[in-house]
Design a protein around this motif. Sequence first.
Motif, PDB file in Angstrom:
ATOM      1  N   VAL A  19      42.875  35.300  40.092  1.00 47.70           N
ATOM      2  CA  VAL A  19      41.989  34.415  40.848  1.00 47.70           C
ATOM      3  C   VAL A  19      41.749  33.070  40.169  1.00 47.70           C
ATOM      4  CG1 VAL A  19      39.640  34.194  41.772  1.00 47.70           C
ATOM      5  CG2 VAL A  19      40.888  36.345  42.037  1.00 47.70           C
ATOM      6  N   ARG A  64      43.856  30.044  40.884  1.00 49.42           N
ATOM      7  CA  ARG A  64      43.845  29.632  42.285  1.00 49.42           C
ATOM      8  C   ARG A  64      42.541  28.948  42.707  1.00 49.42           C
ATOM      9  NH1 ARG A  64      47.018  33.787  41.298  1.00 49.42           N
ATOM     10  NH2 ARG A  64      48.946  34.101  42.435  1.00 49.42           N
ATOM     11  N   VAL A  65      41.414  29.383  42.162  1.00 45.40           N
ATOM     12  CA  VAL A  65      40.130  28.817  42.599  1.00 45.40           C
ATOM     13  C   VAL A  65      39.387  28.093  41.484  1.00 45.40           C
ATOM     14  CG1 VAL A  65      39.890  30.573  44.401  1.00 45.40           C
ATOM     15  CG2 VAL A  65      38.731  30.907  42.211  1.00 45.40           C
TER      16      VAL A  65
END
Length: 145
Positions: free
Chosen positions: A87, A90-91
């Motif tokens: 994650v 990506r964020v």
Amino acid sequence: MTNLVLLVLMFCGGIAIAVQPSINARLAQKVGALESSCISFAVGTLVLIAVVLSAGKGNLRAAAGTNWWEWTGGAFGAFFVTMTIFVVPRVGTAAAMSVVIAAQLTTGVLLDHYGAFGLRHVPFDLKRLLGCLFLFAGATLIARR
């Protein structure tokens, strides 16, 4: 140890939790996501073996008399580390950690309320509800682009 020392140690633990996903994600770019998670846990295991051998005061043999579910903490840890590796790139670290913190503290409030796992019971009240709502509001603000 005093409560202040314990809280300072937890503060340091929070810093470590925030830095770890970025380091693991960087390693994952070179070796792969699952491989990075495996390396992270292997290094952590080696560090803990050294600490247990030098300062441990418990009884590892007593592990044979524990309940099956008391062994699942490592699986939850592996899940957490692996998810952050996927994650964070990506964020971003802040978005991922804000959602993690909101989820951790909300879950902690529920576990406290029920005295889960035989631990201390701390009743749910309006202050705790507002705290959880503010945490989710903050996570939403941080995670939005």
